[in-house]
Design a protein around this motif. Sequence first.
Motif, PDB file in Angstrom:
ATOM      1  N   LYS A  19      68.027  71.464  24.669  1.00  0.00           N
ATOM      2  CA  LYS A  19      68.036  71.247  26.122  1.00  0.00           C
ATOM      3  C   LYS A  19      67.799  72.524  26.914  1.00  0.00           C
ATOM      4  O   LYS A  19      67.595  72.479  28.119  1.00  0.00           O
ATOM      5  N   ASN A  21      65.977  75.486  28.621  1.00  0.00           N
ATOM      6  CA  ASN A  21      64.589  75.713  29.046  1.00  0.00           C
ATOM      7  C   ASN A  21      64.302  77.186  29.320  1.00  0.00           C
ATOM      8  O   ASN A  21      63.254  77.534  29.853  1.00  0.00           O
ATOM      9  N   GLY A  22      65.273  78.047  28.995  1.00  0.00           N
ATOM     10  CA  GLY A  22      65.050  79.486  29.160  1.00  0.00           C
ATOM     11  C   GLY A  22      65.124  79.977  30.591  1.00  0.00           C
ATOM     12  O   GLY A  22      64.614  81.060  30.898  1.00  0.00           O
ATOM     13  N   CYS A  26      72.309  81.271  33.222  1.00  0.00           N
ATOM     14  CA  CYS A  26      73.585  81.618  32.577  1.00  0.00           C
ATOM     15  C   CYS A  26      73.756  83.137  32.513  1.00  0.00           C
ATOM     16  O   CYS A  26      74.840  83.667  32.774  1.00  0.00           O
ATOM     17  N   TRP A 127      76.607  76.599  35.641  1.00  0.00           N
ATOM     18  CA  TRP A 127      75.268  76.873  36.175  1.00  0.00           C
ATOM     19  C   TRP A 127      74.144  76.324  35.314  1.00  0.00           C
ATOM     20  O   TRP A 127      72.975  76.400  35.694  1.00  0.00           O
ATOM     21  N   ALA A 132      72.627  72.234  28.540  1.00  0.00           N
ATOM     22  CA  ALA A 132      72.492  72.856  27.219  1.00  0.00           C
ATOM     23  C   ALA A 132      73.825  73.462  26.791  1.00  0.00           C
ATOM     24  O   ALA A 132      74.082  73.648  25.605  1.00  0.00           O
TER      25      ALA A 132
END
Length: 180
Positions: A19, A21-22, A26, A127, A132
């Motif tokens: 999940k 997406n880069g 975070c 956040w 993910a």
Amino acid sequence: MTGAKKKKIIKTIKIDADKCNGCRACELICSAFHAAPKYSSNNPARARIRVINEPLKDIYIPVYAGDYTPAECAGRDKYTIDGKEYEECAFCRASCPSREDFKEPDSGLPLKCDMCEGEEEPLCVKWCITDALVLEEREEEVEGEEAQEELEIGVKSLAKKYGLQNVAEVVARMAMSNKD
Ligand code: SF4
Ligand code: SF4
């Protein structure tokens, strides 16, 4: 103390790499939360989470900062998962002499995730809009002796950081204020 059961809360952040997406939100919020003063700046290099980010290979994996180690491993590991090859030591959480990850960029001091101490929910979890990162909490019973050992380890590490005398003075002050 011997034999008495105590309860402790175990917090786990479940990571669903599929999940991620880069986006690195975070890393941003973690570094802002730990800035001095809080939220005065953000710099992902100061985050206690690092996202392995290789868009060309469709690789995005969040890794949390763990313990400091003064000596690097003599052997290294390298993973290939679903045909994707990851860099050496990619999943290792240690702040170690062999790499720059999980070190405060100015001082070189090791960084370690503290689960956003004082916050109800870790901010990286809050956040992460793709879910993910998800927090799970569970309560476990531990033997009194085990709880005592953990307490002693905690006190020893505080004493090492601040000096035994200072720690003892703070505990004495807290004990006095609890009497009132
Ligand atoms: S905030 Fe979530 S989706 Fe974005 S990089 Fe971090 S873990 Fe991945
Ligand atoms: S739980 Fe808090 S300290 Fe740990 S990586 Fe997430 S934001 Fe940083």
